[in-house]
Write a protein that holds these residues in place. Sequence first.
Motif, PDB file in Angstrom:
ATOM      1  N   PHE A 175      -5.484  -0.083   0.083  1.00 30.50           N
ATOM      2  CA  PHE A 175      -5.908  -1.012   1.122  1.00 30.50           C
ATOM      3  C   PHE A 175      -5.204  -0.658   2.428  1.00 30.50           C
ATOM      4  CE2 PHE A 175      -2.612  -3.405  -1.303  1.00 30.50           C
ATOM      5  CZ  PHE A 175      -1.649  -3.519  -0.316  1.00 30.50           C
ATOM      6  N   THR A 176      -5.766  -1.131   3.511  1.00 38.15           N
ATOM      7  CA  THR A 176      -5.242  -0.809   4.829  1.00 38.15           C
ATOM      8  C   THR A 176      -4.020  -1.657   5.140  1.00 38.15           C
ATOM      9  OG1 THR A 176      -7.455  -0.247   5.592  1.00 38.15           O
ATOM     10  CG2 THR A 176      -5.794  -0.659   7.274  1.00 38.15           C
ATOM     11  N   GLY A 177      -2.954  -1.029   5.591  1.00 40.91           N
ATOM     12  CA  GLY A 177      -1.782  -1.772   6.026  1.00 40.91           C
ATOM     13  C   GLY A 177      -0.796  -2.030   4.906  1.00 40.91           C
ATOM     14  N   THR A 178      -0.018  -3.102   5.080  1.00 38.42           N
ATOM     15  CA  THR A 178       1.077  -3.409   4.172  1.00 38.42           C
ATOM     16  C   THR A 178       0.902  -4.801   3.566  1.00 38.42           C
ATOM     17  OG1 THR A 178       2.371  -4.190   6.064  1.00 38.42           O
ATOM     18  CG2 THR A 178       2.733  -1.923   5.354  1.00 38.42           C
ATOM     19  N   VAL A 179       1.891  -5.213   2.789  1.00 40.42           N
ATOM     20  CA  VAL A 179       1.866  -6.490   2.083  1.00 40.42           C
ATOM     21  C   VAL A 179       2.617  -7.536   2.907  1.00 40.42           C
ATOM     22  CG1 VAL A 179       2.686  -7.679   0.018  1.00 40.42           C
ATOM     23  CG2 VAL A 179       1.647  -5.413  -0.177  1.00 40.42           C
ATOM     24  N   ASN A 180       2.034  -8.733   3.039  1.00 40.08           N
ATOM     25  CA  ASN A 180       2.686  -9.814   3.775  1.00 40.08           C
ATOM     26  C   ASN A 180       3.571 -10.679   2.888  1.00 40.08           C
ATOM     27  OD1 ASN A 180       1.447  -9.147   6.223  1.00 40.08           O
ATOM     28  ND2 ASN A 180      -0.359 -10.366   5.739  1.00 40.08           N
ATOM     29  N   TRP A 181       3.131 -10.937   1.645  1.00 40.58           N
ATOM     30  CA  TRP A 181       3.868 -11.816   0.727  1.00 40.58           C
ATOM     31  C   TRP A 181       3.760 -11.275  -0.690  1.00 40.58           C
ATOM     32  CZ3 TRP A 181       6.697 -15.912   2.410  1.00 40.58           C
ATOM     33  CH2 TRP A 181       6.440 -16.382   3.696  1.00 40.58           C
ATOM     34  N   LEU A 182       4.765 -11.577  -1.504  1.00 32.99           N
ATOM     35  CA  LEU A 182       4.763 -11.211  -2.918  1.00 32.99           C
ATOM     36  C   LEU A 182       5.303 -12.372  -3.737  1.00 32.99           C
ATOM     37  CD1 LEU A 182       6.194  -7.573  -2.740  1.00 32.99           C
ATOM     38  CD2 LEU A 182       3.963  -8.176  -3.680  1.00 32.99           C
TER      39      LEU A 182
END
Length: 219
Positions: A175-182
């Motif tokens: 997917f495009t970009g990074t992760v905001n929350w986990l």
Amino acid sequence: GAWVNGVTYSSDGKALAYGGDDGSVHLIDARTRSQLAETFVEREPTRMAFTRDGSKLVVQTDGGSIYVRDANTLRPIGHPIRPHGFRPSFLQSYYRPPHFALTSDGRSVVTASEDAELAWWDLQDQRKTRTLEIARGYHALALSGDERTAAVGIDGGIQLVDLRTGATRTANVGFTGTVNWLVFSPDGEIVVSANDDGAVTLWDVASAKPRETLSAHSH
């Protein structure tokens, strides 16, 4: 009268803490709404959390500093923790402060820095007690309930870190970009990521592969 940020309940639900854009931190009785204590930190509080035993409140500011406060009086405990490379990120106008996690014993705060370091900091004396190498870049962060695994966000996916051995596994769906929350599921078998392309991905921890991707909105 101030912008409110960084809201959290104590584990017993009796107290509520929140931060204002004037650098204030307030402690509120959740039943009566009366203010129990107030303190100030440098810059704006962005994330905060009580330790599980309810003894400390950990406050992070928009500059990446971490303050430890007594959870009843908000009096300072030691000096601010200032991890190197612990910086915010921006997605156009969306401000993303860095993430921290607390260990279940209430003794340490864990940070994931842009400089490829997962670090443990003692909450009583603010010393760095342990480090592990992770990928570089902005990281969302979560610890599994048994604290055997950490999940950190990376470009296009997540990295799973075995906290006993330091071994890492990278899971990527492109997917495009990074992760905001986990966040981990209670049984630790699934970790869920909220991604900056608007999707939510459910990852199988054992296989380090995605189970399902949920897409419902644009942000």
